[in-house]
Design an enzyme around this catalytic site. Structure first.
Site, mmCIF file in Angstrom:
data_model
loop_
_atom_site.group_PDB
_atom_site.id
_atom_site.type_symbol
_atom_site.label_atom_id
_atom_site.label_comp_id
_atom_site.label_asym_id
_atom_site.label_seq_id
_atom_site.Cartn_x
_atom_site.Cartn_y
_atom_site.Cartn_z
ATOM 1 C CG ASP A 157 -1.134 4.060 5.014
ATOM 2 O OD1 ASP A 157 -2.176 3.762 4.453
ATOM 3 O OD2 ASP A 157 -0.240 4.574 4.105
ATOM 4 C CD GLU A 192 -6.080 2.106 -4.437
ATOM 5 O OE1 GLU A 192 -5.591 2.057 -3.374
ATOM 6 O OE2 GLU A 192 -7.495 2.536 -4.874
#
Lengths: 395, 273
Positions: free
Chosen positions: B61, B50
């Site tokens: 995140d 990815e």
């Protein structure tokens, strides 16, 4: 005009662009918001707090001497600065804190830029016995050290955010991360009409009391609707609060004043509508400051409360359909209006609010004595004394 | 036609093992350094990569990926670098996707982005903040370009909503192991296995588990019940703040042990579709 319940779309704006983990909590919130709209006991409880705690209804002050500098137009100030904690922010915070209790959650989090929403959140949490954590960009904790101390005095934990640009947008990111992690026990008291559905409609509904009161007060005082309603716009909560009840009054101009910083042409500003373009930030589509790849651009303004690269989605829609106008006011214009109100009316406004006053000076000069301008005096300037004193070389 | 990602996942299933998928943001630690890190992952036995699109406001995140993305953005990484990195991975023969927040896609142009991914040989895009309600334009563009639309589901996703979200997903379903943001954790949350079981009730698509999977032990554990194991922050940690060549050696060591652990997991035999 009202967003549909399911999607929270205002034309092509709004919606939900959030991690899937938050969807269940947003659904719960949206459903509760709908239910409470028709809940008499909730309305009574909130109304009682408004009357006995925050000091509503806020008064309307006619600014006769300031009007001389606005082309003789009639100037009416909606005094949200007189609310407990010093700004309109308490309207939304009390509503959401009461909702938190109804959801059975015991912890609230909030983001803050200038510290006004953080102080209001810490206040409501103290009043209702909730744990409160406030995220604030590290830069802002330095610029607004007194408000950090106020929040701590009220029992809140203030977490300085060191990520990214260390300002309001990064504080929102950090609050969202906390919320994703602790959503079962925690409510996020978002402080403006931005973010994913239902926040833009919910926060608006808690602030529309400003416009509901002001509309009746102006009618009683003058026997007519105002020519225009003016308010400063960062995320846009005080503006949507006073605009909303006037939206169907087509004769009334609605004017939002964005922070122009050093001027639109310099690129150093916080005018998402006047100087940005549509995109997605913090969970909703709206106008925003961004580069060609969609990376958020840092905003600039002397006013910490307007120093935000986005704007609420309902404002984006009102702009697109031509119902509201958005002008950009530079730091310099805002500070001149700030000084003028201090000296002509004995009212020290928040620097955010001074942007609306600068707009009134411009519009009044254009329209002259026949015009009646209603201005949302959204906050008081105690917190800005240091900044203003430095700006004017008084310290 | 099946994408490379679909072929790789099918092959792993035929071999009765979970696929190993690695995440790294484009431009981290530099554009060229990222390509070398991808080479290490591919050579160590990762099945797919990815490529993260570094973004200014990454609300999903934790601190490690934030720092890596920040570093990439400070290096001036642009859309073309993300696509070039994707192209590098696919030229090496790897199945590769891009993981990105929504706004960069919208600004690039929804149709144009899907087409650019396909042109670079990419199999699809993971969109962690594109909610089901807002997904239709993207799904249509991705279908035209012939790439996979990979959506994330979470432990809080209701069964009713699982049906909806998996219904618009292709390639694999990204199961977030816990309520939270990306980052390393000392253990994999129990909610991961429960979520995978709930997904199996409503979908036949492969399910890969991500968020907080950091060590070979954790990878082995997840590989016993999921079709894919996604590692992100733990890989990035090997490179963050370190001399690049030394970091690359550490990355290789971790990547090899993750691959060995994933392949050695004891799996109940699941029929080949």
């Amino acid at each position: 005009m009202t967003a549909t319940v399911d999607t929270g779309l205002f034309g092509p704006y709004g919606g939900r662009y959030v991690p899937e983990a938050l969807i269940a909590a947003l659904d719960e919130l949206a459903q509760m918001h709908q239910e409470l709209k028709n809940d008499q006991s909730f309305a009574a409880e909130l109304s009682h707090l408004h009357k006995t705690y925050s000091g509503r209804p806020s008064i309307l002050t006619e600014a006769h001497r300031f009007a001389d500098y606005c082309g003789g137009a009639r100037i009416l100030l909606k005094r949200e600065d007189l609310n407990h904690t010093g700004s309109h922010k308490i309207n939304n915070v009390l509503g959401q804190a009461l909702m938190t209790k109804r959801m059975g959650k015991k912890r609230v989090i909030a983001e803050t830029g200038a510290g006004q929403h953080g102080v209001a959140s810490a206040t409501a949490a103290a009043l209702l016995g909730l744990e409160c954590v406030v995220y604030m960009g590290e830069e802002d904790t330095k610029r607004q050290a007194l408000n950090v101390a106020r929040m701590r005095l009220l029992g809140a934990t203030v977490v300085p955010v060191t990520a990214g640009s260390r300002t309001l947008k990064d504080a929102i990111n950090e609050a969202m991360r906390d919320w994703v992690t602790n959503v079962e026990t925690t409510h996020y008291i978002l402080g403006t009409v931005a973010g994913p559905h239902p926040f833009p409609v919910m926060v608006r509904d808690f602030h529309r009391i400003i416009g509901d009161e002001a509309r009746a007060q102006v009618l009683e005082l003058t026997g007519a609707l105002p020519t225009a309603v003016l308010a400063c716009v960062g995320g846009g909560s005080n503006a949507i609060g006073i605009f909303y009840p006037f939206i169907d009054d087509k004769s009334v101009r609605l004017i939002g004043l964005e922070a122009g910083g050093d001027g639109l042409e310099t690129g150093r500003h916080a005018s998402a509508i006047s100087g940005g373009r549509p995109g997605v930030l913090h969970g909703a589509r709206s106008y925003m400051l961004q580069d060609e790849d969609g990376q958020t651009i840092e905003s600039h303004s002397i006013s910490a409360g307007l120093d935000y690269p986005g704007v609420g989605p309902e404002h984006a829609h009102l702009y697109d359909i031509g119902r509201a106008e958005y002008w950009s006011i530079t730091d310099k214009e805002a500070m001149e209006a700030f000084s003028l109100l201090c000296r002509t009316e004995g009212i020290i406004p928040a620097i955010e609010t001074a942007h609306a006053l600068a707009g009134a000076i411009k519009l009044g000069k254009e329209l002259g004595p026949k015009a009646t301008l209603l201005i949302n005096l959204s906050g008081r300037g105690d917190k800005d004394v240091q900044t203003a004193a430095e700006y004017f070389g008084m310290v | 036609m099946a994408t490379s990602l679909e072929r790789v996942l099918h092959q792993a299933k035929n071999e009765n093992r979970a696929a190993l998928i690695g995440y790294i943001p484009a431009g981290f630690p530099t554009v060229e350094g990222c390509k070398r890190a991808i080479d290490v992952l591919i050579d160590s036995g990762f099945d797919a990569v990815e490529i993260g699109y570094p973004y200014s406001d990454p609300v999903m995140d934790g601190p490690i990926i934030q720092e890596a993305a920040d570093q990439a953005l400070r290096n001036g990484v642009k859309a073309k670098d993300v696509l070039a990195t994707l192209h590098h991975a696919t030229e090496r023969g790897a199945a590769a996707v891009v993981m990105t927040y929504w706004n960069p896609i919208e600004q690039f142009g929804v149709d144009e982005f899907a087409e650019a991914i396909a042109q670079a040989g990419g199999s699809g895009v993971i969109t962690p903040d594109l909610s089901f309600e807002q997904a239709q334009p993207w799904n249509e563009s991705a279908a035209r370009a012939g790439i996979n639309t990979i959506y994330v589901v979470a432990p809080s996703t209701t069964d009713e909503r699982l049906r909806k979200v998996t219904g618009i997903t292709s390639g694999f379903i990204y199961a977030a192991s816990l309520m939270g943001v990306t980052g390393t954790r000392t253990s994999v949350s129990h909610s991961a296995q429960e979520l995978v079981a709930r997904i199996r009730q409503v979908s036949d698509l492969p399910v890969a588990v991500g968020l907080g999977v950091s060590t070979p032990e954790q990878a082995r554990e997840v590989a016993t019940y999921a079709d894919g194991v996604i590692i992100g922050s733990a890989l990035i940690k090997e490179l963050l703040g370190k001399d690049f060549d030394k970091g690359l050696l550490g990355l290789q060591e971790l990547a090899l042990s993750l691959a060995a652990a994933t392949k050695s997991a004891n799996r109940e035999v699941r029929g080949v579709q």
